[in-house]
Design a protein around this motif. Structure first.
Motif, mmCIF file in Angstrom:
data_model
loop_
_atom_site.group_PDB
_atom_site.id
_atom_site.type_symbol
_atom_site.label_atom_id
_atom_site.label_comp_id
_atom_site.label_asym_id
_atom_site.label_seq_id
_atom_site.Cartn_x
_atom_site.Cartn_y
_atom_site.Cartn_z
ATOM 1 N N LEU A 1 50.354 38.837 51.054
ATOM 2 C CA LEU A 1 48.982 38.350 51.129
ATOM 3 C C LEU A 1 48.004 39.350 50.526
ATOM 4 O O LEU A 1 46.893 38.992 50.123
ATOM 5 C CB LEU A 1 48.589 38.072 52.585
ATOM 6 C CG LEU A 1 49.135 36.801 53.224
ATOM 7 C CD1 LEU A 1 48.817 36.789 54.722
ATOM 8 C CD2 LEU A 1 48.565 35.551 52.554
ATOM 9 N N SER A 2 48.419 40.613 50.465
ATOM 10 C CA SER A 2 47.569 41.665 49.912
ATOM 11 C C SER A 2 47.753 41.838 48.418
ATOM 12 O O SER A 2 47.129 42.720 47.807
ATOM 13 C CB SER A 2 47.870 43.003 50.618
ATOM 14 O OG SER A 2 47.669 42.899 52.005
ATOM 15 N N SER A 3 48.578 41.014 47.797
ATOM 16 C CA SER A 3 48.881 41.155 46.374
ATOM 17 C C SER A 3 47.812 40.522 45.496
ATOM 18 O O SER A 3 46.984 39.723 45.949
ATOM 19 C CB SER A 3 50.234 40.492 46.065
ATOM 20 O OG SER A 3 50.128 39.080 46.223
ATOM 21 N N LYS A 4 47.852 40.884 44.216
ATOM 22 C CA LYS A 4 46.932 40.299 43.253
ATOM 23 C C LYS A 4 47.157 38.793 43.119
ATOM 24 O O LYS A 4 46.203 38.020 42.997
ATOM 25 C CB LYS A 4 47.111 40.974 41.890
ATOM 26 C CG LYS A 4 46.147 40.484 40.823
ATOM 27 C CD LYS A 4 46.335 41.261 39.525
ATOM 28 C CE LYS A 4 45.359 40.788 38.450
ATOM 29 N NZ LYS A 4 45.524 41.559 37.190
ATOM 30 N N GLU A 5 48.423 38.364 43.161
ATOM 31 C CA GLU A 5 48.743 36.941 43.028
ATOM 32 C C GLU A 5 48.113 36.129 44.161
ATOM 33 O O GLU A 5 47.554 35.054 43.946
ATOM 34 C CB GLU A 5 50.258 36.728 43.023
ATOM 35 C CG GLU A 5 50.966 37.274 41.792
ATOM 36 C CD GLU A 5 51.131 38.793 41.817
ATOM 37 O OE1 GLU A 5 51.474 39.364 40.768
ATOM 38 O OE2 GLU A 5 50.905 39.414 42.879
ATOM 39 N N ALA A 6 48.183 36.678 45.390
ATOM 40 C CA ALA A 6 47.577 35.987 46.529
ATOM 41 C C ALA A 6 46.061 35.966 46.388
ATOM 42 O O ALA A 6 45.410 34.954 46.695
ATOM 43 C CB ALA A 6 47.985 36.664 47.835
ATOM 44 N N PHE A 7 45.484 37.067 45.917
ATOM 45 C CA PHE A 7 44.032 37.115 45.720
ATOM 46 C C PHE A 7 43.586 36.048 44.732
ATOM 47 O O PHE A 7 42.568 35.373 44.952
ATOM 48 C CB PHE A 7 43.605 38.497 45.233
ATOM 49 C CG PHE A 7 42.149 38.591 44.895
ATOM 50 C CD1 PHE A 7 41.206 38.813 45.884
ATOM 51 C CD2 PHE A 7 41.712 38.437 43.583
ATOM 52 C CE1 PHE A 7 39.848 38.884 45.579
ATOM 53 C CE2 PHE A 7 40.360 38.505 43.266
ATOM 54 C CZ PHE A 7 39.422 38.730 44.269
ATOM 55 N N VAL A 8 44.326 35.886 43.642
ATOM 56 C CA VAL A 8 43.970 34.880 42.633
ATOM 57 C C VAL A 8 43.979 33.490 43.254
ATOM 58 O O VAL A 8 43.040 32.699 43.064
ATOM 59 C CB VAL A 8 44.934 34.956 41.433
ATOM 60 C CG1 VAL A 8 44.743 33.749 40.516
ATOM 61 C CG2 VAL A 8 44.716 36.244 40.660
ATOM 62 N N THR A 9 45.025 33.162 44.000
ATOM 63 C CA THR A 9 45.125 31.833 44.604
ATOM 64 C C THR A 9 44.024 31.609 45.627
ATOM 65 O O THR A 9 43.412 30.537 45.681
ATOM 66 C CB THR A 9 46.499 31.655 45.268
ATOM 67 O OG1 THR A 9 47.521 31.756 44.267
ATOM 68 C CG2 THR A 9 46.612 30.297 45.949
ATOM 69 N N MET A 10 43.731 32.634 46.446
ATOM 70 C CA MET A 10 42.708 32.490 47.477
ATOM 71 C C MET A 10 41.296 32.519 46.894
ATOM 72 O O MET A 10 40.345 32.079 47.543
ATOM 73 C CB MET A 10 42.871 33.588 48.527
ATOM 74 C CG MET A 10 44.206 33.537 49.252
ATOM 75 S SD MET A 10 44.462 34.889 50.427
ATOM 76 C CE MET A 10 43.559 34.273 51.856
ATOM 77 N N SER A 11 41.166 33.010 45.674
ATOM 78 C CA SER A 11 39.848 33.081 45.032
ATOM 79 C C SER A 11 39.601 31.922 44.081
ATOM 80 O O SER A 11 38.475 31.403 44.001
ATOM 81 C CB SER A 11 39.712 34.386 44.245
ATOM 82 O OG SER A 11 39.859 35.510 45.079
ATOM 83 N N TYR A 12 40.639 31.504 43.352
ATOM 84 C CA TYR A 12 40.445 30.531 42.277
ATOM 85 C C TYR A 12 41.236 29.242 42.470
ATOM 86 O O TYR A 12 40.919 28.237 41.834
ATOM 87 C CB TYR A 12 40.829 31.155 40.928
ATOM 88 C CG TYR A 12 39.986 32.351 40.571
ATOM 89 C CD1 TYR A 12 38.695 32.191 40.070
ATOM 90 C CD2 TYR A 12 40.457 33.641 40.754
ATOM 91 C CE1 TYR A 12 37.912 33.287 39.758
ATOM 92 C CE2 TYR A 12 39.685 34.745 40.450
ATOM 93 C CZ TYR A 12 38.412 34.565 39.945
ATOM 94 O OH TYR A 12 37.630 35.661 39.645
#
Length: 501
Positions: free
Chosen positions: A359-370
């Motif tokens: 959940l702390s990864s860049k991939e998770a950030f992208v999904t949760m942001s975009y």
């Protein structure tokens, strides 16, 4: 009848025939115990919803694919967070992950920590690549009693600034403010000079809400030199914000704005959603807020079919003679803790830690942001993440934003959204002028035990002072009562812990 049902089930499973009279009465209890110990397949997460809509299932499924487990998001309204969390802690029904916001000041959370309700996860951090990269200063600021009972929600240090309707600025031929005096003059103009051009006295300059004391007003006190809750001088003395002249000067300015009618008169009871509507409906001109929330204003305006007013973001308000200061609104870059309850078994713990890591990864950030590529966004040839449908993003993706464990990825993510880009640049610049809470990592038992009783003293006194119900001497008397009833003990305990360290 009950025994007969059991016999039939037993025969079907084992092929044996058992006489009713020899069935021991404890078998049903054994079966029940086995049912209770079956590991759930999904990973549950108690999280808080700051928007009208919850994220869509396809976004949750995409995030589940990234973390390698099916996520079950237990969304609860943020406005009822304390009541819901108190009930969940009391019934030990927190799930696998729980978002603990304002853990430094919430007595219910601190008591639950003292009662051993959450895992100390520090011994496991180095085993997981993303958790091992968490900034050491943020980890230090997340400790409770020297231990780490969850990973910090990593946030920019200082996010507050001013959102202004650009159409009103243009209509009056005015420039964005640079000083707080400019803000006060703009509030006057937006109230008295008919910024919407309709010939009716129906606008207000600055829109405040019920949570102003601990959010926007706290940021304003920083402009006037006040500490971020507490500061420590070179002699090791702890000074509370309530002991600083800047705190009371800021309150005096807000009182003046209110008495002149330049602030909405219902600010004591206005909630955040109503504050947004106030501005997009053309009743108010500017708001002190987290600057990335500008996108929410834009989305709500689109959903309400309101004309686009244009928006101006300002992050460099100063007070003459003091210089630029920006209070950290994220507890020194920590938006709370993402914790694992000890009701999660030691055998299940690695699964949950792995989810926490991903959940702390860049991939998770992208999904949760975009959201989902090709559905909610696309990546342009220049590497910019471009939203395909602002309304769909607002309904189905944006509600995830407040639950992102690592928002610092935003500094590496170019975006086509002009408001987001402006806000992120202000965040980056604010780090040079941030005012931190010097006592966040120090221990005060009075703070842990009595903050919930002490905070309302100054909160209530501030509201009464701005509303004109008490004078300055009475306001100062309430500050003295705060000191007498525990504030001074808190200060003394912080000084003792600072000296010991």
């Amino acid at each position: 009848m009950r025994n007969l049902v059991f016999i039939l089930v037993f025969v079907l499973v084992t092929g044996c025939v058992v006489q009713p009279e020899v069935v021991p009465p404890v078998v049903d209890e054994v079966v029940q115990e086995q049912v209770e110990t079956v590991e759930p397949e999904s990973i549950s997460w108690l999280s808080w919803l700051h928007t009208e809509f919850s994220p869509s299932d396809d976004v949750i499924d995409a995030l589940s694919e990234i973390v390698g487990e099916q996520l079950e998001l237990n969304w609860q309204p943020n406005a009822e967070r304390n009541e819901i969390l108190t009930s969940a802690i009391g019934s030990r029904s927190l799930g696998d992950l729980v978002s603990l916001m304002q853990f430094a000041h919430n007595t219910v959370i601190r008591q639950a920590i003292d009662d051993g309700l959450f895992w100390d996860i520090e011994p496991f951090l180095d085993d997981y690549p993303n958790l091992a990269q968490i900034d050491k200063d943020r980890l230090e600021g997340s400790r409770v009693n020297g231990k780490l009972y969850g990973i910090p929600f990593q946030k920019p240090y200082a996010r507050y600034g001013l959102l202004i309707r650009k159409d009103w600025l243009d209509n009056l031929g005015l420039e964005p403010p640079k000083t707080f005096d400019d803000v006060m003059e703009l509030a006057r103009a937006f109230t008295e000079d008919d910024p919407d051009g309709n010939g009716i006295d129906d606008t207000v300059g600055l829109v405040e809400r019920d949570g102003a004391f601990s959010s926007s007003f706290r940021n304003i006190t920083g402009y006037f030199g006040a500490p971020n809750y507490f500061s420590i001088n070179e002699q090791g003395q702890v000074i509370s914000a309530y002991q600083h002249d800047g705190f009371f000067t800021a309150a005096e300015k807000m009182r003046e704005l209110y008495s002149n009618g330049y602030v909405n008169q219902d600010w004591v009871t206005l909630d955040k959603d109503s504050q947004i509507e106030y501005v997009i409906n053309g009743k108010g001109g500017m708001v002190f807020m987290v600057l990335t929330d500008a996108r929410i204003y834009n989305i709500v305006a689109i959903l309400a079919d309101e004309p686009d007013p244009g928006w101006v973001l300002v992050g460099d308000i100063e007070v003459e003679g003091i210089g630029r200061r920006v209070i950290s609104d994220t507890n020194n870059g920590i938006g709370g803790l993402l914790a694992i309850p000890t009701t999660v078994s030691e055998e299940r713990l690695p699964r949950v830690l792995s989810v926490l890591d991903k959940l702390s990864s860049k991939e998770a950030f992208v999904t949760m942001s975009y959201g989902i590529e090709g559905v909610h966004y696309e990546i342009t040839d220049s590497g910019i993440y471009k939203t395909l449908d602002e309304e769909a993003h607002g309904r189905y993706v944006h509600p995830m934003h407040s639950s992102r464990p690592n928002e610092l990825w935003m500094y590496e993510m170019p975006t086509e959204n002009e408001l987001d880009a402006q806000a992120i640049e202000w965040f980056r610049e604010n780090e040079k002028y941030v005012v931190l809470n010097d006592c966040q990592t120090l221990h005060s038992q009075t703070h842990f035990d009595e903050w919930g009783l002490l905070f309302p003293i100054m909160h209530g006194a501030y509201a009464k002072y701005v509303l004109g119900e008490i004078n300055l001497n009475e306001f100062l008397a309430e500050r003295d009562r705060w000191l007498e009833e525990g504030g001074q003990r808190m200060i003394d305990e912080y000084e003792a812990d600072y000296a010991a360290q």
